[in-house]
Design a protein around this motif. Structure first.
Motif, PDB file in Angstrom:
ATOM      1  N   ASP A   1      -6.129  -2.058  -1.366  1.00  0.00           N
ATOM      2  CA  ASP A   1      -4.800  -2.189  -2.339  1.00  0.00           C
ATOM      3  C   ASP A   1      -4.995  -1.256  -3.427  1.00  0.00           C
ATOM      4  O   ASP A   1      -5.709  -0.546  -3.714  1.00  0.00           O
ATOM      5  CB  ASP A   1      -4.840  -3.670  -2.727  1.00  0.00           C
ATOM      6  CG  ASP A   1      -5.874  -4.105  -3.221  1.00  0.00           C
ATOM      7  OD1 ASP A   1      -6.504  -3.390  -4.149  1.00  0.00           O
ATOM      8  OD2 ASP A   1      -6.296  -5.506  -3.131  1.00  0.00           O
ATOM      9  N   ILE A   2      -4.038  -1.289  -4.224  1.00  0.00           N
ATOM     10  CA  ILE A   2      -3.784  -0.657  -5.767  1.00  0.00           C
ATOM     11  C   ILE A   2      -4.971  -0.901  -6.639  1.00  0.00           C
ATOM     12  O   ILE A   2      -5.320   0.183  -7.063  1.00  0.00           O
ATOM     13  CB  ILE A   2      -2.198  -0.952  -6.062  1.00  0.00           C
ATOM     14  CG1 ILE A   2      -2.364   0.074  -7.273  1.00  0.00           C
ATOM     15  CG2 ILE A   2      -2.247  -2.471  -6.583  1.00  0.00           C
ATOM     16  CD1 ILE A   2      -1.910   1.476  -6.917  1.00  0.00           C
ATOM     17  N   HIS A   3      -5.392  -2.091  -6.564  1.00  0.00           N
ATOM     18  CA  HIS A   3      -6.644  -2.375  -7.545  1.00  0.00           C
ATOM     19  C   HIS A   3      -7.715  -1.605  -7.076  1.00  0.00           C
ATOM     20  O   HIS A   3      -8.579  -0.974  -7.875  1.00  0.00           O
ATOM     21  CB  HIS A   3      -6.932  -3.734  -7.596  1.00  0.00           C
ATOM     22  CG  HIS A   3      -5.852  -4.846  -7.934  1.00  0.00           C
ATOM     23  ND1 HIS A   3      -5.571  -5.165  -9.120  1.00  0.00           N
ATOM     24  CD2 HIS A   3      -4.691  -5.125  -7.345  1.00  0.00           C
ATOM     25  CE1 HIS A   3      -4.645  -5.749  -9.379  1.00  0.00           C
ATOM     26  NE2 HIS A   3      -3.888  -5.660  -8.376  1.00  0.00           N
ATOM     27  N   ASP A   4      -7.965  -1.612  -5.518  1.00  0.00           N
ATOM     28  CA  ASP A   4      -9.154  -1.028  -4.889  1.00  0.00           C
ATOM     29  C   ASP A   4      -8.959   0.619  -5.275  1.00  0.00           C
ATOM     30  O   ASP A   4      -9.958   1.349  -5.637  1.00  0.00           O
ATOM     31  CB  ASP A   4      -9.062  -1.183  -3.736  1.00  0.00           C
ATOM     32  CG  ASP A   4     -10.384  -0.837  -2.873  1.00  0.00           C
ATOM     33  OD1 ASP A   4     -11.478  -0.590  -3.549  1.00  0.00           O
ATOM     34  OD2 ASP A   4     -10.202  -0.438  -1.619  1.00  0.00           O
ATOM     35  N   ALA A   5      -7.725   1.057  -5.017  1.00  0.00           N
ATOM     36  CA  ALA A   5      -7.481   2.615  -5.111  1.00  0.00           C
ATOM     37  C   ALA A   5      -7.648   3.033  -6.624  1.00  0.00           C
ATOM     38  O   ALA A   5      -8.482   3.948  -6.980  1.00  0.00           O
ATOM     39  CB  ALA A   5      -5.707   2.692  -4.705  1.00  0.00           C
TER      40      ALA A   5
ATOM     41  N   ALA B   1       4.918  -1.432  -3.639  1.00  0.00           N
ATOM     42  CA  ALA B   1       4.057  -0.194  -2.760  1.00  0.00           C
ATOM     43  C   ALA B   1       5.149   0.967  -2.554  1.00  0.00           C
ATOM     44  O   ALA B   1       4.704   2.047  -2.374  1.00  0.00           O
ATOM     45  CB  ALA B   1       3.931  -1.042  -1.107  1.00  0.00           C
TER      46      ALA B   1
ATOM     47  N   VAL C   1      -2.598   4.704  -1.924  1.00  0.00           N
ATOM     48  CA  VAL C   1      -3.416   3.570  -1.646  1.00  0.00           C
ATOM     49  C   VAL C   1      -4.166   4.063  -0.314  1.00  0.00           C
ATOM     50  O   VAL C   1      -5.493   4.270  -0.241  1.00  0.00           O
ATOM     51  CB  VAL C   1      -2.898   2.254  -1.348  1.00  0.00           C
ATOM     52  CG1 VAL C   1      -4.212   1.154  -0.666  1.00  0.00           C
ATOM     53  CG2 VAL C   1      -2.463   1.731  -2.731  1.00  0.00           C
TER      54      VAL C   1
ATOM     55  N   SER D   1      -6.601   7.098  -0.627  1.00  0.00           N
ATOM     56  CA  SER D   1      -7.735   6.838  -1.045  1.00  0.00           C
ATOM     57  C   SER D   1      -8.501   5.916  -0.422  1.00  0.00           C
ATOM     58  O   SER D   1      -9.869   5.648  -0.879  1.00  0.00           O
ATOM     59  CB  SER D   1      -7.544   5.967  -2.604  1.00  0.00           C
ATOM     60  OG  SER D   1      -6.565   6.555  -3.204  1.00  0.00           O
TER      61      SER D   1
ATOM     62  N   ALA E   1       3.150   4.647  -3.910  1.00  0.00           N
ATOM     63  CA  ALA E   1       2.047   3.874  -4.175  1.00  0.00           C
ATOM     64  C   ALA E   1       1.037   3.528  -2.857  1.00  0.00           C
ATOM     65  O   ALA E   1       0.068   3.823  -2.975  1.00  0.00           O
ATOM     66  CB  ALA E   1       2.330   2.402  -4.886  1.00  0.00           C
ATOM     67  N   GLY E   2       2.051   3.073  -1.983  1.00  0.00           N
ATOM     68  CA  GLY E   2       1.396   3.208  -0.674  1.00  0.00           C
ATOM     69  C   GLY E   2       0.755   4.123   0.011  1.00  0.00           C
ATOM     70  O   GLY E   2      -0.336   4.092   0.461  1.00  0.00           O
TER      71      GLY E   2
ATOM     72  N   ALA F   1      -8.331   3.141   0.298  1.00  0.00           N
ATOM     73  CA  ALA F   1      -8.295   1.686  -0.584  1.00  0.00           C
ATOM     74  C   ALA F   1      -7.698   0.669   0.362  1.00  0.00           C
ATOM     75  O   ALA F   1      -6.890   0.705   1.178  1.00  0.00           O
ATOM     76  CB  ALA F   1      -7.925   1.978  -1.773  1.00  0.00           C
TER      77      ALA F   1
END
Ligand code: ATP
Length: 252
Positions: free
Chosen positions: A233-237, A204, A226, A229, A222-223, A231
Protein backbone atom coordinates in the motif's frame (compact mmCIF):
# COMPACT_ATOMS: atom_id res chain seq x y z
CA UNK A 1 -5.37 27.22 -23.05
CA UNK A 2 -5.47 23.46 -23.58
CA UNK A 3 -5.27 20.81 -20.90
CA UNK A 4 -1.92 19.83 -22.42
CA UNK A 5 -0.29 22.74 -20.59
CA UNK A 6 0.50 21.72 -17.02
CA UNK A 7 -1.12 23.74 -14.25
CA UNK A 8 2.29 23.71 -12.57
CA UNK A 9 5.59 22.69 -14.13
CA UNK A 10 8.69 22.64 -11.93
CA UNK A 11 11.90 21.83 -13.79
CA UNK A 12 15.33 21.25 -12.33
CA UNK A 13 14.78 23.44 -9.26
CA UNK A 14 17.44 23.54 -6.56
CA UNK A 15 17.57 25.72 -3.46
CA UNK A 16 20.07 26.00 -0.62
CA UNK A 17 20.08 27.82 2.72
CA UNK A 18 23.77 28.54 2.98
CA UNK A 19 25.47 25.14 2.88
CA UNK A 20 22.20 23.23 3.49
CA UNK A 21 20.65 21.88 0.30
CA UNK A 22 16.87 21.99 0.74
CA UNK A 23 15.93 21.08 -2.85
CA UNK A 24 18.11 19.27 -5.37
CA UNK A 25 17.16 19.22 -9.04
CA UNK A 26 13.44 18.91 -8.33
CA UNK A 27 11.12 18.40 -11.30
CA UNK A 28 7.40 17.75 -11.03
CA UNK A 29 4.18 18.40 -12.89
CA UNK A 30 0.69 19.14 -11.64
CA UNK A 31 -1.76 18.39 -14.46
CA UNK A 32 -4.79 20.62 -14.93
CA UNK A 33 -7.98 19.54 -13.17
CA UNK A 34 -6.20 16.91 -11.06
CA UNK A 35 -5.49 16.44 -7.37
CA UNK A 36 -1.76 15.99 -6.86
CA UNK A 37 -0.35 15.14 -3.44
CA UNK A 38 3.19 16.22 -2.59
CA UNK A 39 4.28 13.67 0.02
CA UNK A 40 7.18 14.35 2.30
CA UNK A 41 8.20 14.16 5.92
CA UNK A 42 9.27 17.15 7.99
CA UNK A 43 12.27 18.71 6.33
CA UNK A 44 11.63 17.12 2.90
CA UNK A 45 11.56 20.56 1.29
CA UNK A 46 7.82 21.09 0.78
CA UNK A 47 7.65 24.57 2.29
CA UNK A 48 10.79 25.64 0.44
CA UNK A 49 9.19 24.57 -2.82
CA UNK A 50 6.02 26.52 -1.95
CA UNK A 51 8.11 29.59 -1.18
CA UNK A 52 9.65 29.35 -4.66
CA UNK A 53 6.30 28.74 -6.41
CA UNK A 54 4.76 31.77 -4.69
CA UNK A 55 7.87 33.92 -5.26
CA UNK A 56 8.61 34.47 -1.58
CA UNK A 57 12.04 33.23 -2.66
CA UNK A 58 13.72 33.86 -5.96
CA UNK A 59 14.32 30.74 -8.08
CA UNK A 60 18.04 30.73 -8.85
CA UNK A 61 18.30 27.25 -10.34
CA UNK A 62 15.63 25.77 -12.58
CA UNK A 63 12.27 27.07 -13.68
CA UNK A 64 8.68 27.18 -12.40
CA UNK A 65 5.68 27.77 -14.66
CA UNK A 66 2.04 28.25 -13.76
CA UNK A 67 -0.23 27.42 -16.72
CA UNK A 68 2.75 28.01 -18.97
CA UNK A 69 3.76 31.36 -17.41
CA UNK A 70 7.24 31.46 -15.82
CA UNK A 71 6.92 32.87 -12.29
CA UNK A 72 10.16 34.81 -12.61
CA UNK A 73 9.61 36.39 -16.02
CA UNK A 74 5.79 36.73 -16.02
CA UNK A 75 4.95 37.00 -12.31
CA UNK A 76 1.66 38.86 -12.83
CA UNK A 77 0.33 36.29 -15.28
CA UNK A 78 1.52 33.38 -13.15
CA UNK A 79 0.30 34.64 -9.75
CA UNK A 80 -3.11 35.62 -11.15
CA UNK A 81 -3.69 31.94 -11.90
CA UNK A 82 -2.44 30.74 -8.54
CA UNK A 83 -4.22 30.46 -5.18
CA UNK A 84 -2.18 29.69 -2.06
CA UNK A 85 -2.92 28.36 1.41
CA UNK A 86 0.23 28.57 3.50
CA UNK A 87 1.06 26.23 6.34
CA UNK A 88 1.13 29.06 8.88
CA UNK A 89 -2.10 30.93 9.59
CA UNK A 90 -2.28 34.13 7.56
CA UNK A 91 -5.64 35.69 8.43
CA UNK A 92 -5.56 39.09 10.09
CA UNK A 93 -7.17 38.16 13.39
CA UNK A 94 -8.35 41.68 14.15
CA UNK A 95 -10.25 42.06 10.90
CA UNK A 96 -13.64 40.49 10.32
CA UNK A 97 -13.87 37.39 8.17
CA UNK A 98 -15.39 39.46 5.36
CA UNK A 99 -12.70 42.15 5.65
CA UNK A 100 -10.01 39.50 5.28
CA UNK A 101 -11.59 38.43 2.00
CA UNK A 102 -12.15 41.97 0.74
CA UNK A 103 -8.54 42.86 1.46
CA UNK A 104 -7.36 39.92 -0.63
CA UNK A 105 -9.82 40.81 -3.41
CA UNK A 106 -8.44 44.37 -3.47
CA UNK A 107 -4.90 42.99 -3.85
CA UNK A 108 -6.12 41.25 -6.99
CA UNK A 109 -7.82 44.37 -8.33
CA UNK A 110 -11.35 43.26 -7.43
CA UNK A 111 -13.30 45.94 -5.60
CA UNK A 112 -16.76 47.33 -4.83
CA UNK A 113 -19.84 45.23 -5.35
CA UNK A 114 -18.04 42.46 -7.27
CA UNK A 115 -15.72 41.92 -4.32
CA UNK A 116 -18.59 41.85 -1.82
CA UNK A 117 -20.56 39.39 -3.94
CA UNK A 118 -17.58 37.12 -4.49
CA UNK A 119 -16.70 37.21 -0.81
CA UNK A 120 -20.23 36.26 0.18
CA UNK A 121 -20.39 33.46 -2.39
CA UNK A 122 -17.00 32.16 -1.28
CA UNK A 123 -18.07 32.10 2.38
CA UNK A 124 -21.31 30.33 1.51
CA UNK A 125 -19.35 27.66 -0.27
CA UNK A 126 -17.32 26.88 2.82
CA UNK A 127 -20.40 27.09 5.07
CA UNK A 128 -19.34 30.24 6.92
CA UNK A 129 -21.63 32.91 5.49
CA UNK A 130 -23.14 33.63 8.88
CA UNK A 131 -19.68 34.33 10.36
CA UNK A 132 -18.81 37.09 7.87
CA UNK A 133 -18.96 39.89 10.45
CA UNK A 134 -17.12 38.06 13.20
CA UNK A 135 -13.50 38.93 13.92
CA UNK A 136 -11.33 36.17 12.47
CA UNK A 137 -9.92 35.44 15.94
CA UNK A 138 -13.29 34.03 17.04
CA UNK A 139 -13.12 31.20 14.50
CA UNK A 140 -11.87 27.71 15.27
CA UNK A 141 -8.72 26.43 13.57
CA UNK A 142 -10.76 24.45 11.03
CA UNK A 143 -12.98 27.45 10.26
CA UNK A 144 -9.93 29.65 9.75
CA UNK A 145 -8.56 27.14 7.27
CA UNK A 146 -11.85 27.17 5.39
CA UNK A 147 -11.75 30.97 5.21
CA UNK A 148 -8.15 30.78 3.95
CA UNK A 149 -9.26 28.39 1.21
CA UNK A 150 -12.21 30.64 0.31
CA UNK A 151 -9.83 33.60 0.19
CA UNK A 152 -7.32 31.73 -2.00
CA UNK A 153 -10.09 31.04 -4.52
CA UNK A 154 -11.57 34.56 -4.64
CA UNK A 155 -9.72 35.57 -7.79
CA UNK A 156 -10.68 32.27 -9.43
CA UNK A 157 -7.24 30.72 -9.86
CA UNK A 158 -6.80 27.59 -12.01
CA UNK A 159 -4.20 26.20 -9.61
CA UNK A 160 -4.55 25.95 -5.83
CA UNK A 161 -1.52 25.00 -3.74
CA UNK A 162 -1.92 24.09 -0.07
CA UNK A 163 0.93 23.45 2.36
CA UNK A 164 -0.08 20.89 5.03
CA UNK A 165 -3.62 22.32 5.20
CA UNK A 166 -5.02 19.82 7.70
CA UNK A 167 -2.22 19.73 10.24
CA UNK A 168 -3.40 20.49 13.76
CA UNK A 169 -7.10 20.12 12.91
CA UNK A 170 -9.55 17.62 14.34
CA UNK A 171 -10.76 14.67 12.27
CA UNK A 172 -14.08 16.25 11.31
CA UNK A 173 -12.42 19.47 10.10
CA UNK A 174 -9.84 17.50 8.12
CA UNK A 175 -12.51 15.48 6.42
CA UNK A 176 -14.56 18.60 5.59
CA UNK A 177 -11.55 20.36 4.10
CA UNK A 178 -10.42 17.34 2.08
CA UNK A 179 -13.92 16.87 0.68
CA UNK A 180 -14.21 20.53 -0.19
CA UNK A 181 -10.89 20.67 -2.00
CA UNK A 182 -11.52 17.42 -3.88
CA UNK A 183 -14.90 18.88 -4.89
CA UNK A 184 -13.12 21.89 -6.40
CA UNK A 185 -11.11 19.55 -8.60
CA UNK A 186 -14.10 17.43 -9.59
CA UNK A 187 -16.72 20.15 -10.08
CA UNK A 188 -14.69 23.16 -11.15
CA UNK A 189 -11.64 21.64 -12.74
CA UNK A 190 -9.23 23.42 -10.37
CA UNK A 191 -5.76 21.82 -10.26
CA UNK A 192 -4.56 21.18 -6.71
CA UNK A 193 -1.12 20.62 -5.22
CA UNK A 194 -1.68 19.34 -1.68
CA UNK A 195 1.49 19.02 0.40
CA UNK A 196 1.23 16.59 3.28
CA UNK A 197 3.07 14.06 5.40
CA UNK A 198 -0.21 12.25 6.10
CA UNK A 199 -0.30 9.33 3.71
CA UNK A 200 -3.89 8.51 4.63
CA UNK A 201 -4.90 11.63 2.71
CA UNK A 202 -3.94 9.96 -0.58
CA UNK A 203 -6.39 8.08 -2.81
CA UNK A 204 -5.30 5.44 -5.32
CA UNK A 205 -6.15 7.53 -8.38
CA UNK A 206 -4.41 10.69 -7.11
CA UNK A 207 -1.29 11.87 -8.78
CA UNK A 208 1.53 11.83 -6.19
CA UNK A 209 5.06 13.16 -5.91
CA UNK A 210 7.30 11.69 -3.20
CA UNK A 211 9.79 14.29 -1.96
CA UNK A 212 12.50 13.17 0.45
CA UNK A 213 15.50 15.11 1.68
CA UNK A 214 15.09 17.59 -1.15
CA UNK A 215 14.81 15.05 -3.98
CA UNK A 216 11.89 13.61 -5.91
CA UNK A 217 12.00 9.83 -5.41
CA UNK A 218 8.86 8.87 -7.32
CA UNK A 219 5.95 10.44 -9.18
CA UNK A 220 2.82 9.25 -10.92
CA UNK A 221 -0.59 7.86 -10.08
CA UNK A 222 -0.55 6.59 -6.49
CA UNK A 223 -1.70 3.10 -7.48
CA UNK A 224 1.10 2.87 -10.08
CA UNK A 225 3.76 4.08 -7.63
CA UNK A 226 2.63 1.41 -5.16
CA UNK A 227 2.72 -1.29 -7.88
CA UNK A 228 6.12 -0.17 -9.21
CA UNK A 229 7.55 -0.24 -5.67
CA UNK A 230 6.15 -3.78 -5.27
CA UNK A 231 4.53 -2.48 -2.12
CA UNK A 232 1.36 -3.53 -0.36
CA UNK A 233 0.00 0.00 0.00
CA UNK A 234 1.03 3.65 -0.02
CA UNK A 235 2.55 3.45 3.49
CA UNK A 236 4.67 0.48 2.47
CA UNK A 237 5.65 2.18 -0.83
CA UNK A 238 6.72 5.34 1.01
CA UNK A 239 8.84 3.33 3.45
CA UNK A 240 10.53 1.40 0.64
CA UNK A 241 11.21 4.54 -1.40
CA UNK A 242 12.62 6.51 1.52
CA UNK A 243 14.63 3.61 2.92
CA UNK A 244 12.59 3.10 6.05
CA UNK A 245 11.42 6.60 6.91
CA UNK A 246 7.87 6.57 8.21
CA UNK A 247 5.27 9.25 8.36
CA UNK A 248 4.77 11.12 11.60
CA UNK A 249 2.46 9.46 14.09
CA UNK A 250 -0.34 11.96 13.49
CA UNK A 251 -3.11 10.26 11.53
CA UNK A 252 -5.61 11.67 9.12
P1 ATP B 1 8.02 20.79 7.41
O1 ATP B 1 6.89 19.87 7.10
O2 ATP B 1 8.70 20.48 8.70
O3 ATP B 1 7.69 22.24 7.24
P2 ATP B 1 9.21 20.78 4.80
O4 ATP B 1 9.06 19.55 3.98
O5 ATP B 1 8.29 21.89 4.52
O6 ATP B 1 9.15 20.42 6.33
P3 ATP B 1 11.32 22.72 4.54
O7 ATP B 1 10.74 23.58 5.62
O8 ATP B 1 11.23 23.21 3.15
O9 ATP B 1 10.71 21.25 4.61
O10 ATP B 1 12.84 22.45 4.91
C1 ATP B 1 13.75 21.79 4.04
C2 ATP B 1 15.16 21.84 4.64
O11 ATP B 1 15.61 23.19 4.62
C3 ATP B 1 15.24 21.38 6.07
O12 ATP B 1 16.47 20.72 6.24
C4 ATP B 1 15.19 22.65 6.87
O13 ATP B 1 15.88 22.51 8.09
C5 ATP B 1 15.91 23.61 5.95
N1 ATP B 1 15.43 25.00 6.09
C6 ATP B 1 14.18 25.43 5.89
N2 ATP B 1 14.08 26.77 6.06
C7 ATP B 1 15.34 27.18 6.41
C8 ATP B 1 15.92 28.45 6.71
N3 ATP B 1 15.18 29.57 6.69
N4 ATP B 1 17.22 28.48 7.00
C9 ATP B 1 17.99 27.36 7.01
N5 ATP B 1 17.50 26.14 6.73
C10 ATP B 1 16.20 26.04 6.43
Amino acid sequence: MTLAVAALAVEGVSHSYGPRKALQDVSLTVPQARFTALLGLNGAGKTTLFSLITRLFHTRHGSIRVLGHPVDREPGEALRRLGVVFQARTLDLDLSVRENLLYHAALHGIGGRAARQQAEAALQEVGLAERARDPARRLSGGQMRRVEIARALLHRPRLLVLDEPTVGLDVASRTAIRRHVRGLVRDRGVAVLWATHLLDEVEATDSIVVLHQGRVLAAGEAGCVVAESRAADIHDAFERLTGGATEASETA
